[in-house]
Design an enzyme around this catalytic site. Structure first.
Site, PDB file in Angstrom:
ATOM      1  N   ASN A   9       0.867  -1.178   0.000  1.00 40.19           N
ATOM      2  CA  ASN A   9       0.000   0.000   0.000  1.00 40.19           C
ATOM      3  C   ASN A   9       0.904   1.228   0.000  1.00 40.19           C
ATOM      4  O   ASN A   9       1.503   1.556   1.018  1.00 40.19           O
ATOM      5  CB  ASN A   9      -0.890  -0.037   1.260  1.00 40.19           C
ATOM      6  CG  ASN A   9      -1.732   1.216   1.399  1.00 40.19           C
ATOM      7  OD1 ASN A   9      -1.788   2.046   0.493  1.00 40.19           O
ATOM      8  ND2 ASN A   9      -2.380   1.360   2.554  1.00 40.19           N
ATOM      9  N   LYS A  42       0.150   4.254  -0.223  1.00 42.03           N
ATOM     10  CA  LYS A  42      -0.456   5.455   0.403  1.00 42.03           C
ATOM     11  C   LYS A  42      -0.234   6.672  -0.518  1.00 42.03           C
ATOM     12  O   LYS A  42      -0.218   6.502  -1.733  1.00 42.03           O
ATOM     13  CB  LYS A  42       0.091   5.646   1.815  1.00 42.03           C
ATOM     14  CG  LYS A  42      -0.063   4.353   2.643  1.00 42.03           C
ATOM     15  CD  LYS A  42       0.186   4.502   4.103  1.00 42.03           C
ATOM     16  CE  LYS A  42       0.000   3.144   4.772  1.00 42.03           C
ATOM     17  NZ  LYS A  42       0.140   3.191   6.228  1.00 42.03           N
ATOM     18  N   HIS A  57      -9.243   1.117   5.183  1.00 42.99           N
ATOM     19  CA  HIS A  57      -7.941   1.317   5.827  1.00 42.99           C
ATOM     20  C   HIS A  57      -8.108   2.254   7.032  1.00 42.99           C
ATOM     21  O   HIS A  57      -8.897   3.181   6.997  1.00 42.99           O
ATOM     22  CB  HIS A  57      -6.943   1.905   4.822  1.00 42.99           C
ATOM     23  CG  HIS A  57      -5.551   1.870   5.353  1.00 42.99           C
ATOM     24  ND1 HIS A  57      -5.070   2.826   6.217  1.00 42.99           N
ATOM     25  CD2 HIS A  57      -4.547   0.976   5.184  1.00 42.99           C
ATOM     26  CE1 HIS A  57      -3.823   2.520   6.555  1.00 42.99           C
ATOM     27  NE2 HIS A  57      -3.491   1.398   5.941  1.00 42.99           N
ATOM     28  N   GLU A 105      -6.436   4.655   8.056  1.00 43.26           N
ATOM     29  CA  GLU A 105      -6.256   6.089   7.766  1.00 43.26           C
ATOM     30  C   GLU A 105      -7.516   6.668   7.129  1.00 43.26           C
ATOM     31  O   GLU A 105      -7.854   7.826   7.349  1.00 43.26           O
ATOM     32  CB  GLU A 105      -5.021   6.287   6.867  1.00 43.26           C
ATOM     33  CG  GLU A 105      -3.742   6.066   7.654  1.00 43.26           C
ATOM     34  CD  GLU A 105      -2.593   5.456   6.860  1.00 43.26           C
ATOM     35  OE1 GLU A 105      -2.587   5.542   5.621  1.00 43.26           O
ATOM     36  OE2 GLU A 105      -1.692   4.879   7.509  1.00 43.26           O
ATOM     37  N   GLU A 112      -5.013  -4.898  10.630  1.00 47.67           N
ATOM     38  CA  GLU A 112      -3.960  -3.901  10.827  1.00 47.67           C
ATOM     39  C   GLU A 112      -4.193  -3.167  12.144  1.00 47.67           C
ATOM     40  O   GLU A 112      -4.973  -2.203  12.180  1.00 47.67           O
ATOM     41  CB  GLU A 112      -3.964  -2.895   9.676  1.00 47.67           C
ATOM     42  CG  GLU A 112      -3.716  -3.505   8.315  1.00 47.67           C
ATOM     43  CD  GLU A 112      -3.178  -2.480   7.317  1.00 47.67           C
ATOM     44  OE1 GLU A 112      -2.083  -2.707   6.800  1.00 47.67           O
ATOM     45  OE2 GLU A 112      -3.832  -1.455   7.089  1.00 47.67           O
ATOM     46  N   GLY A 127       2.948   2.236  10.748  1.00 44.11           N
ATOM     47  CA  GLY A 127       3.893   3.337  10.576  1.00 44.11           C
ATOM     48  C   GLY A 127       4.630   3.719  11.845  1.00 44.11           C
ATOM     49  O   GLY A 127       5.282   4.757  11.913  1.00 44.11           O
ATOM     50  N   SER A 134       3.917  -2.204  10.227  1.00 44.10           N
ATOM     51  CA  SER A 134       5.377  -2.252  10.409  1.00 44.10           C
ATOM     52  C   SER A 134       6.007  -3.591  10.034  1.00 44.10           C
ATOM     53  O   SER A 134       6.972  -4.020  10.661  1.00 44.10           O
ATOM     54  CB  SER A 134       5.742  -1.863  11.846  1.00 44.10           C
ATOM     55  OG  SER A 134       5.317  -0.541  12.115  1.00 44.10           O
TER      56      SER A 134
END
Ligand code: 13P
Length: 248
Positions: free
Chosen positions: A9, A11, A94, A96, A165, A171, A211
């Site tokens: 991904n 992003k 996701h 985010e 996730e 991240g 990660s």
């Protein structure tokens, strides 16, 4: 045996020239042929990526999609637009998108329905936040996020890949331990079994994201219920991404 999948991904990273460079480098890597590999560039780089990866086994996915077929949705992209540029897989939900762009379990229900009706494959993301884990609520949170899918007919699951996730691991450099990932993946399979049956539970591909890097991928992927990874940061470097693909 379930498919093994590694998806990158990207992003909001990689311009046209950066995309070309990264994909060129990726094409030079030797990738484990038994692993299905995806990259998910930004909308503006999708058709470029599809063209560049033509004739390779690497598939291109989108990072998001609107639930509506067309109309007054300024700045949004529909399923048919994605398919028009040769993209047949979409990441939905996701964290985010949930935290920064107000996506909810309810709004995701519509996106999932649209993607399924359009016969797209979807990578459905979910996972708990740090506070929720600290309060020992992570299983309940995941159960509620998955409930969006549990109203679907069994057949729909042919098009669904799950991606657990945990938000606290995205991240941050902090990975869930292989045992934490396994524990949650086993819980997810149990939920599928309870809502459907054990043969479906055994079939659904469940990725771990958060990660994942070359140094920890092997340990995570060796867990019985972990079928691969959804990779953020480490997917932006061809050699790291290849090392993760080859960690199986
Ligand atoms: P990182 O691998 O950068 O933690 O990101 C994970 C992720 O969000 C993939 O969708």
């Amino acid at each position: 045996m379930r498919n093994q999948i590694v998806a990158g991904n990207w992003k909001m990273n990689n311009t046209t020239s950066e995309t070309e460079k990264l994909l060129n480098e990726l094409e030079k890597q030797t990738l484990n042929k038994s692993v299905k590999v995806y990259v998910a560039p930004a909308f503006t780089q999708l058709s470029q990526a599809v063209r560049q990866l033509e004739g390779t086994p690497i598939k291109v996915a989108a990072q998001n999609m609107n639930a509506a077929a067309s109309g007054a949705h300024t700045g949004e992209i529909s399923a048919s637009m994605l398919q028009g540029v040769g993209v047949h897989t979409v990441i939905l939900g996701h964290s985010e998108r949930r935290s920064l762009y107000s996506e909810t379990n309810d709004s995701l229900k519509d996106k999932v329905a649209t993607a399924l009706n359009a016969e797209m494959e979807l990578i459905f993301c979910f996972g708990e936040e740090l506070e929720q884990r600290k309060e020992n609520n992570h299983f309940e949170v995941v159960r509620a996020q998955l409930a969006v899918l549990f109203e679907l007919p069994e057949k729909a699951w042919d098009q669904i890949i799950l991606a657990y996730e945990p938000v606290w691991a995205i991240g941050t450099g902090e990975t869930a331990s292989p045992e934490q990932a396994q524990e949650m993946h086993a819980f997810i399979r149990k939920e599928i079994e309870e809502n459907y049956n054990s043969s479906l539970a055994e079939k659904v591909v469940i990725l771990y994201g958060g990660s994942v890097k070359p140094s920890n991928a092997q340990e995570i992927f060796s867990m019985k219920d972990v079928d691969g990874g959804l990779i953020g940061g480490a997917s932006l470097k061809a050699s790291d991404f290849a090392a993760i693909v080859n960690a199986f």
